[in-house]
Design a protein around this motif. Structure first.
Motif, PDB file in Angstrom:
ATOM      1  N   SER A  48      89.626   8.005  20.138  1.00 34.01           N
ATOM      2  CA  SER A  48      88.710   6.952  20.551  1.00 34.01           C
ATOM      3  C   SER A  48      89.007   6.542  21.991  1.00 34.01           C
ATOM      4  N   LEU A  49      87.952   6.359  22.786  1.00 32.86           N
ATOM      5  CA  LEU A  49      88.067   6.120  24.233  1.00 32.86           C
ATOM      6  C   LEU A  49      87.922   4.639  24.556  1.00 32.86           C
ATOM      7  N   SER A  50      88.743   4.154  25.503  1.00 32.29           N
ATOM      8  CA  SER A  50      88.611   2.767  25.956  1.00 32.29           C
ATOM      9  C   SER A  50      87.314   2.609  26.735  1.00 32.29           C
ATOM     10  N   PHE A  56      92.842   6.676  25.997  1.00 31.28           N
ATOM     11  CA  PHE A  56      92.277   6.920  24.675  1.00 31.28           C
ATOM     12  C   PHE A  56      93.385   6.824  23.639  1.00 31.28           C
ATOM     13  N   SER A  75      94.296   8.693  30.390  1.00 33.26           N
ATOM     14  CA  SER A  75      93.256   9.718  30.568  1.00 33.26           C
ATOM     15  C   SER A  75      93.455  10.545  31.830  1.00 33.26           C
ATOM     16  N   GLY A 358      83.057   9.138  22.018  1.00 34.25           N
ATOM     17  CA  GLY A 358      83.356   8.020  22.893  1.00 34.25           C
ATOM     18  C   GLY A 358      82.894   8.306  24.310  1.00 34.25           C
ATOM     19  N   VAL A 367      84.861  11.496  25.274  1.00 39.09           N
ATOM     20  CA  VAL A 367      85.639  12.171  24.245  1.00 39.09           C
ATOM     21  C   VAL A 367      84.646  12.903  23.359  1.00 39.09           C
ATOM     22  N   LEU A 381      88.667  15.913  26.033  1.00 43.14           N
ATOM     23  CA  LEU A 381      88.433  14.850  27.010  1.00 43.14           C
ATOM     24  C   LEU A 381      87.714  15.452  28.208  1.00 43.14           C
TER      25      LEU A 381
END
Length: 668
Positions: A48-50, A56, A75, A358, A367, A381
C-alpha cells in the motif's frame, strides 16, 4: 464530453459466446515442488502506497509458520532497511489503510477462546491499530470497539468516517441479525476524538458517504411491509427521500453505487431490472425509474464497478466495470484509464490481472499488482518512470512451472449448459482427475486469481476440474435459482453437473476414467460425501473437508438468522437435500474426512456425528482433525496445511484404488 457520458455509446454488450479452449499438455519439465512451498502463507501481501508516494507499506512473513509483520519502505531507496512493525501477541491482518502521508491504520486479531461458542462465533477478537511516524511512539491501539473505515476524507486532514454495528434487540420474534444497522462517526486520528454523524436504525441501517463526508444514499428494511428500502439525499440538502423498494422475497438485486455524475438526481446502480443477468444502470431517484442501461451482458452478470486509479484526485469516480467468464475482463469508461492499463500490461512480466493498488495524489507514483492462475501475486513500484519489482507473494513458485487454467463448457445429462475451469498439469495425458467443487454453494468462482489447491494437485500430476454447477452465481438468476427454486437439487442435479464434467473430460481423452476422485471443502465437502455413495459410481475415492454432513442441523443454524429470499434459499437447499448421514450404508469407495476443531461455519458436531455413523455401519474410512483450524482459509496455518497436503497426496497415491497408476507425476 465527460468520460462517463462517453460510456453511453456502444457500451452495451449482449450475448457472449462460451469459449472452449484447447486443453494442451506439454513435456514434464520439473519435479513437483516440496509441500513446504505450498504450506507457507504468502510471504508478502497488501502492498500500500502513502498519499505522497514517498513510502509504501506491506505485510511480510519472514519464516515458515511465522506471523505477519509490517514493513515500511522508502520509495526512493528500496535497498534501505525498512522500518518493521510487530504487534505480538496479536496477529497483524494483511493490508494497511493510509490516512495521511505519515499515518495509516491496520487491524489485528488474537485468539481469546480455546473453542468456538457456537455457529459463526469464532475464537478470535479484532482490534484497530494506528501507526503515526510523526510521533515519538508511533504505534498506538485505538481505544474503541473494532470499527470499519467507510471513507477517507482527503479534504479533512487526518479525518476519516468510521462505522460499527449497533446491537438491536429482537422485535416480536423478528430476526434482526441480517439487518443489524451501523452507526457512523467522523474520527480524528491525531486527537482520537470522534463526532457522531448518524446513529444506526433498522429502517436505514447502511449509509454511504462521498469523499467530502456527505451522506448520499442509504439502505434499510421495512418490517411492516417486509421490503428492502433504499433512500437518497438530493444534493445540498439533509432530507432523506425514498428511492426504491424491493420485496425481501425477491431474488433480484438493486445496489446503488454512487451518484451518477452526468445526470442530476440519478444514481449508478447494479440491478436486474427484470433481466436475467445483473447490469449497471443509471437510475432516476426522483422519479423512481430506471433511466438507461450503462453496461449489461446476456451471458454473465457484471461485477461491481471499479474506481479511478487515483482515488485521491478522483475520489468518487467510477472508471469502468468488469465481468468474468473465461477470465476477468475490464470495460473502461475513461479513455486515459484504459490507455494506462494497456501500457501497464506491456510493462509487467506475464501480465494477467494487472491492478493499480495505490497511486500518489500527484499521479506519478504507482503500486501495481499482477495476479492470475500462474501468479500468486507480484507487486511493482513505478516511480520517476522506473519500474521496480517489490516482491512476489510466493516468490519460490515460478510462473512457467505452474499449471495453465482453461475454460470449458459442457452439457449436463439433462441438457443444461455447465461451465468449468480445468487446471492442466505439465506432462502427457490422460491424467488422473480430481473434481474440486467450490463451497457456498451460491458463490461465484473465477480464474482471476491463484488457486493454491488446484495448483498443488496439478503440480503433482492431477488434472483438476472446478465445475460451475447449477446454483453458482454470475451466470444469471435462472441458473442460480435452478439449484433450489423447484426443490433442492443438492445431491441430485447439482451432483450430476460435477460428474458430467468429469465424464466430459474422459470423452475428450484427457482423463483416465479409472483414476478419478473428488475433493471439496464446505459445500464441496458435502458434495464429496454424496459422491462416495452414488450407485452409478465414477470415482475411485473422495476427500471431504469441513463438510455439511447433516442438512437438518445446518438448516437450523440458518433458520432464525435469515429472512426472505436468503431464508428460502437455505430452506430449499438443505430441507430437501440428500443427507450424507442417511447415505452412509451406500458408501462404496475409500474416504478421507477432514475437519477443523474450531470450525464455526460447519461446527465439529457435523464431523462427530458422521464418523460415529460410519463406525456404526462398519465403513472403513480415514480422518484428519486440524487442531485450532476454523472453516476459513485464513485460519489454515502452516502446520494445518502440511498435515492436510501430506495426508491428501498420500491418500490419493496409496488408498484411492488405481488413482496413482500410470505415468503421472503423482506416481513418482
Amino acid at each position: 464530453m465527460s468520460p462517463i457520458r462517453k460510456r453511453r455509446r456502444s457500451m452495451y454488450r449482449a450475448g457472449g459466446i462460451a469459449l472452449l479452449l484447447c486443453l494442451l499438455v506439454t513435456e514434464v519439465t520439473a519435479e513437483p515442488y516440496p509441500l513446504d512451498y505450498w504450506a507457507r502463507r504468502s510471504a508478502v501481501t497488501g502492498v500500500s502506497l502513502s498519499p505522497d508516494g514517498s513510502k509504501f507499506a506491506l505485510t511480510r512473513i519472514l519464516e515458515r509458520g511465522g506471523d505477519p509483520i509490517i514493513e515500511l519502505y522508502d520509495s526512493d531507496d528500496l535497498s534501505k532497511k525498512p522500518v518493521r512493525i510487530d504487534s505480538s501477541p496479536s496477529e497483524i491482518m494483511p493490508g494497511v489503510s493510509w490516512i495521511d502521508d505519515d499515518v495509516f491504520l491496520f487491524s489485528t486479531r488474537q485468539q481469546v477462546r480455546d473453542i468456538i461458542e457456537g455457529f459463526n462465533q469464532g475464537v478470535y477478537e479484532y482490534q484497530n491499530v494506528k501507526y503515526d511516524s510523526s510521533k515519538k511512539n508511533p504505534l498506538g491501539r485505538i481505544r474503541q470497539d473494532f470499527f470499519s473505515v467507510e471513507e477517507v476524507l482527503p479534504q479533512k486532514k487526518n479525518k476519516i468516517i468510521i462505522s460499527s454495528s449497533e446491537d438491536v434487540s429482537d422485535r416480536a420474534g423478528t430476526n434482526t441479525t441480517r439487518f443489524r444497522p451501523r452507526s457512523y462517526w467522523e474520527y480524528d486520528l491525531k486527537t482520537n476524538r470522534r463526532k457522531m454523524l448518524m446513529r444506526g436504525k433498522l429502517s436505514m441501517g447502511r449509509v454511504s458517504f462521498n469523499s467530502d463526508g456527505v451522506a448520499t444514499h442509504a439502505s434499510g428494511f421495512d418490517f411492516r411491509t417486509r421490503d428492502q428500502t433504499f433512500y437518497w439525499r438530493p444534493k445540498g440538502t439533509t432530507e432523506w427521500r425514498e428511492m426504491y423498494r424491493l420485496s425481501d422475497d425477491s431474488f433480484e438485486r438493486f445496489i446503488p453505487i454512487v451518484p451518477d455524475p452526468v445526470a442530476e438526481n440519478h444514481f449508478l446502480v447494479l440491478a436486474h431490472n427484470g433481466y436475467d443477468t445483473l447490469g449497471l444502470w443509471s437510475f432516476n431517484a426522483d422519479t423512481k425509474a430506471f433511466s438507461e442501461v450503462v453496461y449489461r451482458r446476456n451471458d454473465v452478470d457484471v461485477a461491481f464497478p471499479f474506481a479511478h486509479s487515483n482515488r485521491l484526485s478522483n475520489p468518487d469516480e467510477v472508471a469502468g466495470i468488469s465481468w468474468c467468464k473465461d477470465k476477468c475482463h475490464r470495460e473502461f469508461f475513461d479513455g486515459q484509464e484504459a490507455a494506462l492499463h494497456r501500457q501497464l500490461e506491456t510493462l509487467i512480466p506475464n501480465a494477467d490481472q494487472v491492478r493499480i493498488s495505490g497511486r500518489s495524489r500527484d499521479g506519478n507514483t504507482l503500486v501495481v499488482s499482477n495476479s492470475g492462475p500462474q501468479d500468486p501475486g507480484t507487486y511493482y513500484l513505478i516511480r520517476n518512470g522506473r519500474v521496480s519489482k517489490i516482491s512476489g507473494a510466493k516468490p519460490y513458485l515460478e510462473h512457467d512451472q505452474l499449471a495453465k487454467v482453461e475454460y470449458v463448457t459442457y452439457k449436463a445429462r439433462d441438457g443444461v449448459e455447465i461451465n468449468g475451469y480445468v487446471t492442466v498439469p505439465n506432462g502427457e495425458g490422460p491424467f488422473p482427475l480430481v473434481v474440486m467443487p467450490h463451497g457456498g454453494p451460491y458463490v461465484s468462482e473465477t480464474v482471476d486469481r491463484f488457486d493454491e489447491w488446484s495448483q498443488l494437485l496439478a503440480n503433482n500430476g492431477y488434472m483438476v476440474l472446478q465445475p460451475q454447477y447449477r446454483g453458482s452465481q454470475k451466470y444469471g438468476l435462472d441458473f442460480y435459482k435452478s439449484a433450489f427454486i423447484k426443490g433442492s437439487e443438492a445431491g441430485r442435479a447439482m451432483q450430476d453437473d460435477k460428474d458430467d464434467g468429469a465424464l466430459y473430460l474422459v470423452k475428450q481423452g484427457l482423463v483416465d476414467p479409472n483414476r478419478m476422485a473428488m475433493f471439496g471443502w464446505s459445500y464441496g465437502g458435502y458434495a464429496a460425501l454424496i459422491a462416495a455413495s452414488r450407485e452409478d459410481q465414477i470415482y475411485q475415492c473422495v476427500i471431504a473437508g469441513a463438510a455439511v454432513t447433516d442438512p437438518d442441523m445446518q438448516l437450523d443454524y440458518y433458520r432464525y438468522r435469515m429472512e426472505g429470499a436468503q431464508k428460502l434459499e437455505q430452506l430449499t437447499t438443505w430441507d430437501g437435500a440428500i443427507s450424507p448421514m442417511k447415505e452412509v450404508p451406500k458408501i462404496n469407495v475409500p474416504m478421507l474426512v477432514v475437519h477443523g476443531s474450531n470450525d464455526q461455519r460447519v461446527p465439529p458436531e457435523h464431523f462427530d456425528k458422521y464418523v460415529a455413523e460410519l463406525d456404526r455401519a462398519g465403513i472403513d474410512y480415514q480422518k484428519l482433525i486440524l487442531e485450532g483450524a476454523d472453516h476459513f482459509s485464513n485460519t489454515l496455518f502452516y502446520n494445518h496445511k502440511i498435515a492436510l497436503y501430506e495426508k491428501m497426496l498420500d491418500f490419493f497415491k496409496n488408498d484411492c484404488g488405481s488413482m496413482s497408476a500410470g505415468t503421472s507425476l503423482a506416481n513418482r
